[in-house]
Design a protein around this motif. Structure first.
Motif, PDB file in Angstrom:
ATOM      1  N   CYS B   3       0.836  -1.189   0.000  1.00  0.00           N
ATOM      2  CA  CYS B   3       0.000   0.000   0.000  1.00  0.00           C
ATOM      3  C   CYS B   3       0.881   1.253   0.000  1.00  0.00           C
ATOM      4  O   CYS B   3       1.887   1.316   0.691  1.00  0.00           O
ATOM      5  CB  CYS B   3      -0.882  -0.006   1.232  1.00  0.00           C
ATOM      6  SG  CYS B   3      -1.847   1.483   1.391  1.00  0.00           S
ATOM      7  N   PHE B   5      -0.245   4.284   0.812  1.00  0.00           N
ATOM      8  CA  PHE B   5      -0.856   5.336   1.614  1.00  0.00           C
ATOM      9  C   PHE B   5       0.210   6.026   2.475  1.00  0.00           C
ATOM     10  O   PHE B   5       1.104   5.377   3.013  1.00  0.00           O
ATOM     11  CB  PHE B   5      -1.942   4.723   2.507  1.00  0.00           C
ATOM     12  CG  PHE B   5      -2.882   5.740   3.084  1.00  0.00           C
ATOM     13  CD1 PHE B   5      -4.006   6.153   2.370  1.00  0.00           C
ATOM     14  CD2 PHE B   5      -2.644   6.294   4.344  1.00  0.00           C
ATOM     15  CE1 PHE B   5      -4.867   7.101   2.909  1.00  0.00           C
ATOM     16  CE2 PHE B   5      -3.504   7.235   4.869  1.00  0.00           C
ATOM     17  CZ  PHE B   5      -4.626   7.637   4.149  1.00  0.00           C
ATOM     18  N   HIS B  29      -9.526   4.494   5.564  1.00  0.00           N
ATOM     19  CA  HIS B  29      -8.513   3.627   4.979  1.00  0.00           C
ATOM     20  C   HIS B  29      -8.099   2.519   5.956  1.00  0.00           C
ATOM     21  O   HIS B  29      -7.905   1.373   5.567  1.00  0.00           O
ATOM     22  CB  HIS B  29      -7.276   4.436   4.560  1.00  0.00           C
ATOM     23  CG  HIS B  29      -6.212   3.606   3.934  1.00  0.00           C
ATOM     24  ND1 HIS B  29      -6.308   3.128   2.640  1.00  0.00           N
ATOM     25  CD2 HIS B  29      -5.054   3.130   4.426  1.00  0.00           C
ATOM     26  CE1 HIS B  29      -5.244   2.393   2.375  1.00  0.00           C
ATOM     27  NE2 HIS B  29      -4.460   2.381   3.439  1.00  0.00           N
ATOM     28  N   CYS B  33      -7.503  -1.445   5.068  1.00  0.00           N
ATOM     29  CA  CYS B  33      -6.149  -1.841   4.682  1.00  0.00           C
ATOM     30  C   CYS B  33      -5.408  -2.507   5.850  1.00  0.00           C
ATOM     31  O   CYS B  33      -5.099  -1.860   6.843  1.00  0.00           O
ATOM     32  CB  CYS B  33      -5.363  -0.642   4.174  1.00  0.00           C
ATOM     33  SG  CYS B  33      -3.653  -1.059   3.784  1.00  0.00           S
ATOM     34  N   CYS B  36      -1.762  -1.008   6.615  1.00  0.00           N
ATOM     35  CA  CYS B  36      -1.719   0.257   7.345  1.00  0.00           C
ATOM     36  C   CYS B  36      -2.245   0.086   8.764  1.00  0.00           C
ATOM     37  O   CYS B  36      -1.825   0.793   9.683  1.00  0.00           O
ATOM     38  CB  CYS B  36      -2.511   1.331   6.604  1.00  0.00           C
ATOM     39  SG  CYS B  36      -1.675   1.838   5.090  1.00  0.00           S
TER      40      CYS B  36
HETATM   41 ZN    ZN Z   1      -2.850   1.110   3.413  1.00  0.00          ZN
END
Ligand code: ZN
Lengths: 187, 354
Positions: B3, B5, B29, B33, B36
């Motif tokens: 990811c 992010f 998010h 996810c 994360c």
């Molecule tokens: Zn993420």
């Protein structure tokens, strides 16, 4: 801030009670800082005493255009580094298992409590693996709540650098845990 | 599982510093996810671990009470104020004994470290000496008898190897005086002994904790040429140090001042060097060229540090972080002075009351 300057002024006039007041004012804040650096209650207490002794002996050099908090944190960092140099502990690889330091949320089962103890131990391990400057930056930020400006002043690095050190520390800890546990850890 | 992010955004969210909008995005998010979420969990755990609310049960003041000198600051300033009052009233009732005590205090304070407290009194070493009643020699003698001190003989050899002439000796004298002044450990006097190619130093301690002053003085008598140079990072020697390569960018002659990056912190290992305008321009050019590469800072033939240039430095202000084993006080004293042109060697040192 203003009160601190009065205390310092009194100390420089020979008033020892003002020094005692200043110690009381700062001891827990610095104790928290040193616990984060050492994870050892005994070491933290020993270093803390030395920090205040140094602060007292150098009080006449304190320049009030700097905040006292910044100044004494710098002293704490230097004292901490000297302490481990004297003990010849290299980069703090040893850490103490003082489990009473780990906060376990109340209302969890024994199994869960054991599991989170183990997890916290691993986090401690990761934090202790950080290079000392990274660890110091992280703790100044996360435990002491300093702004990056303050951290840059305390550590003598640029603001950008201070930020990078904190970010990298967090990343390293997270990656270390992932390596050890896979991605299956959660609170 | 890769990811992209922004972790910075998650950090801000964790610290409660994200905007309302950003907070929404992050929390959404994190719901979806795993990667994360794991990162966020490690932030929370780290935070819980180090942001503890463990407190000391009682004041540690009682533990240190006996380890500090309660009288360290007692009376000194009060005496000073009394003294100024007496002066301003042009009092003639100053009893001789009292006057003597006061004079001692004033002398010690003026050359000691109290300059920060008493703004009007700068620690100008020569000023004390210019007291009409006391020659420098007398002041130092008085101080040595109360504080202890040292005498030392330095042999000066000219750069060509022959015995030193007057110019060589005067150059060495001015450098040594400057270094001792910056070091501020002593009140001192340096005299030229031309027939013997020597400098004679007499010094009194300002503070008494001058352990191993012989080493300190030895360290102060190095040539002390500070150079900023390119280094060849591929050619590290056995000690992991790099040889110099490329031209000298700046040296001591370009330095306007060298101060601790933060005044007043004991053992501070960062020194703020300020270059003159000409050197600033040269340095800006060099740091632009060496961006993200190492720049070697040499003291004589030794590499002091080789920091990586993080940004172009245009204002001629360089913060020098010294390695742990370096003595910042000595390095500051050396780089604040011009390099010694002659070879200087301690041939004799004696300590008094020490
Ligand atoms: Zn993420």
């Amino acid at each position: 801030m203003y009160e601190e300057n009065i205390l310092i002024n009194n100390i420089l006039n020979g008033d020892i009670d003002s020094f005692s007041a200043l110690v009381n004012r700062y001891q827990n804040r610095l104790f928290k800082f040193l616990l984060g650096l050492t994870f050892c209650r005994e070491d933290a207490e020993e270093i803390l005493q030395d920090v205040f002794i140094r602060a007292y002996n150098y009080m006449h050099k304190y320049n009030c255009k700097w905040s006292f908090s910044t100044w004494i944190h710098k002293i704490a960092i230097n004292t901490f580094k000297d302490f481990y140099k004297q003990k010849r502990k290299k980069d703090f690889v040893e850490y103490h298992e003082d489990l009473s330091l780990y906060k376990i949320d109340s209302g969890v089962s024994i199994d869960q409590a054991y599991e989170s103890k183990e997890l916290y131990k691993e986090v401690v391990e990761q934090i202790n693996k950080l290079k000392s400057d990274y660890k110091i930056a992280l703790i100044l930020r996360c435990a002491q709540g300093f702004s990056y400006q303050d951290i840059s002043k305390i550590m003598g690095v640029s603001v950008e650098n201070a930020k990078t050190m904190v970010c990298r520390s967090r990343q390293t800890i997270s990656n270390g845990l992932k390596m050890k546990r896979g991605v299956n850890y959660e609170l | 599982m890769n990811c992209n992010f922004s972790h910075e955004e998650i950090d801000n969210y964790f610290e409660g510093e994200a905007s309302v909008e950003s907070s929404k995005v992050v929390s959404e998010h994190l719901k979806t996810c795993e990667e994360c979420k794991v990162y966020y969990s490690s932030l929370v755990m780290t935070g819980k671990l180090i942001d503890t609310d463990i407190k000391l049960q009682e004041s540690i003041f009682k533990n240190i009470e006996n380890r500090i000198d309660r009288h360290k600051y007692r009376g000194k300033r009060r005496l000073y104020y009394k003294f100024t009052n007496l002066i301003s009233r042009k009092s003639s009732i100053l009893k001789p004994a009292l006057a003597l005590i006061l004079l001692c205090f004033i002398t010690i304070m003026a050359i000691g470290n109290y300059s920060n407290i008493i703004g009007s009194m700068k620690p100008d070493h020569n000023k004390v000496a210019s007291n009409p009643d006391m020659s420098t020699e007398d002041v130092i003698k008085t101080l040595i008898s109360s504080n202890g001190g040292f005498t030392s003989k330095l042999l000066v050899q000219s750069p060509t190897g022959s015995s030193a002439n007057k110019e060589d000796l005067e150059q060495a004298k001015s450098v040594i005086i400057k270094r001792l002044n910056i070091l501020s450990m002593t009140q001192h006097e340096v005299n030229v002994d031309l027939p013997n190619s020597c400098l004679n130093i007499t010094g009194a301690w300002i503070n008494k904790n001058n352990n191993d002053f012989k080493k300190t003085l030895t360290d102060l008598t190095v040539p002390g040429k500070l150079t900023f140079q390119e280094t060849d990072t591929k050619a590290a020697d056995v000690n992991g140090k790099y040889p110099r390569a490329g031209e000298i960018i700046c040296d001591n002659n370009d330095i306007v001042s060298a101060d601790y990056a933060d005044n007043g912190v004991p053992g501070q290992k960062t020194i703020n060097i300020k270059f003159n305008a000409q050197a600033s321009a040269k340095f800006a050019e060099a740091t632009k060229k060496l961006l993200h590469k190492q720049i070697g800072i040499f003291m004589d033939d030794n590499l002091l540090v080789a920091p990586v240039v993080q940004e172009e430095i245009t204002d001629g202000n360089v913060i020098l972080s010294l390695p742990d084993e370096a003595n910042p006080d000595i390095i500051r004293a050396i780089i604040s002075s011009k390099p010694l042109l002659s070879k200087v060697e301690i041939t004799d040192i004696k300590f008094v009351n020490n």
